[in-house]
Design a protein around this motif. Structure first.
Motif: not given
Length: 412
Positions: A272-296
């Motif tokens: 479950s954690e690996v899949r959640q990490l994949g979703r977070l990285l995919s959102d950042q690659l598509r530019g849907e997340a900005a600022g310092s919150q995605p990094l945190l």
């Protein structure tokens, strides 16, 4: 007669049944050893086996009698792991089972010949030996037995080589088919661009399932047959030493499965954690997340994944260390009690050496069976997670033009 006296009377009868009779010169320390080997350990093993059998029967009985058909989440693949494997590799499984059964008499021969070498070629004065129309002196007879032992080793190695190569073929064939089916199901989803989890699924999560496809029947038959063959050999040398080989088995049956269930829970959490990490990285690659919150959030996901993996490592290595310690206790009984039997003349030195060598091989299939249980549970978790993932795809799927992947899967 008191209850304790009755118990001792029954125990002495059990000991006599195994061919050991007490006399005045018997050391005091032998008495508790035989109590442990002939009474306490078998009673505990019977209780544990009965408990596990009853629990399995109750688990099967409590299942609903009328089962609603499961949705075929991945088209062309059964929702149940065992059915999916057997559906696509039934003939190959039969061939691997045949090769596994052929290995059993060869194994017994490799255990028996060292005993014959020690007793009849090294520690014997009955020479020359006449066999059929030939006579052998001590050196010639030793070379004949060693040649037979070498031939048995070659046969055993050749059998294992053929079996392992064929297992690799079956595993890769099933893995390719499984990947094609998963990929086809993913392509049929209109929102497939949002399914970033497909990368770890195709690259990592399906790998153990392919390997398990080759071991689903072969490994328990091969290792279980090896265990039974070695145990039979031990009992043929001396029933007491054969019973001693099972002394720690009840403890292993009680502790190791419980610890493994905790590992399975952590394995499910890791997926479950690996899949959640994949979703977070995919959102950042598509530019849907900005600022310092995605990094945190990504850093938090890394930390959670690290903690889960550390807990898995701690439990796995603890299980391994505990199993190694329990396995090492049995040779202590062989050296002490078996050594006394050699001095007493109950068994030969060659038989004791053969029993010690056999127990060294006895622990290996036992570990493989426990590892098979671990792999089975882990693979079931992965398979369930994959089919659950595609159940969401199937629920949201709309009518789309079919791709010709079905034809590819058939030819795969």
């Amino acid at each position: 007669m008191s209850l304790l006296d009755r118990y001792h009377d029954v125990f002495h009868k059990i000991s006599a049944t195994f061919g050991y009779h007490y006399h005045e010169s018997t050391p005091d320390w032998v008495h508790p050893f035989l109590h442990l080997i002939l009474v306490l350990a078998p009673a505990l093993l019977t209780a544990v086996t009965g408990f596990l059998t009853i629990r399995f029967i109750l688990k099967q009985w409590r299942r609903p009698r009328v089962v609603t058909p499961q949705r075929d989440w991945i088209r062309g693949l059964d929702p149940r792991l065992f059915n999916a494997v057997l559906r696509h590799s039934r003939k190959q499984q039969a061939l691997m089972i045949t090769l596994s059964l052929i290995a059993m008499p060869i194994l017994y021969l490799t255990l028996e010949l060292p005993k014959q070498i020690v007793n009849n070629a090294l520690d014997s004065d009955r020479f020359p030996v006449r066999f059929w129309d030939y006579e052998f002196d001590q050196v010639a007879f030793l070379l004949v037995l060693c040649g037979l032992y070498l031939f048995a080793i070659i046969l055993s190695g050749l059998n294992k080589y053929i079996l392992n190569v064929f297992k690799g073929y079956v595993a890769e064939r099933f893995l390719r088919r499984f990947r094609l089916l998963v990929f086809r199901q993913w392509r049929s989803d209109p929102d497939s661009k949002n399914q970033s989890e497909i990368v770890p699924i195709l690259a990592q999560e399906v790998e153990p399932i392919g390997g398990f496809a080759a071991d689903v029947l072969t490994l328990p038959i091969m290792q279980g047959g090896t265990l039974a063959t070695i145990l039979l050999f031990m009992f043929m040398q001396d029933p007491v030493l054969g019973a001693a080989a099972l002394t720690v088995l009840p403890i292993q049956l009680i502790l190791l499965p419980k610890l493994q269930r905790r590992v399975n829970i952590l394995s499910r959490k890791r997926i479950s954690e690996v899949r959640q990490l994949g979703r977070l990285l995919s959102d950042q690659l598509r530019g849907e997340a900005a600022g310092s919150q995605p990094l945190l959030r990504t850093s938090t996901s890394f930390r959670e994944l690290e903690q889960v993996r550390r807990r898995i490592f701690h439990l796995k290595f603890f299980i391994k260390s505990l199993n190694n310690f329990l396995t090492a206790l049995t040779p202590f009984l062989f050296y002490s009690l078996g050594g006394y039997f050699v001095i007493e003349g109950r068994i030969s030195l060659g038989a004791l050496v053969a029993v010690l060598a056999a127990h060294k091989d006895f622990s290996a299939p036992l570990k493989e069976l426990f590892r098979y249980y671990q792999t089975l549970e882990d693979t079931r978790i992965r398979y369930h997670e994959i089919t659950t993932f595609f159940s969401k795809v199937e629920a949201n799927r709309k009518e789309v033009p079919r791709h010709d992947f079905a034809l590819e899967v058939v030819h795969a």
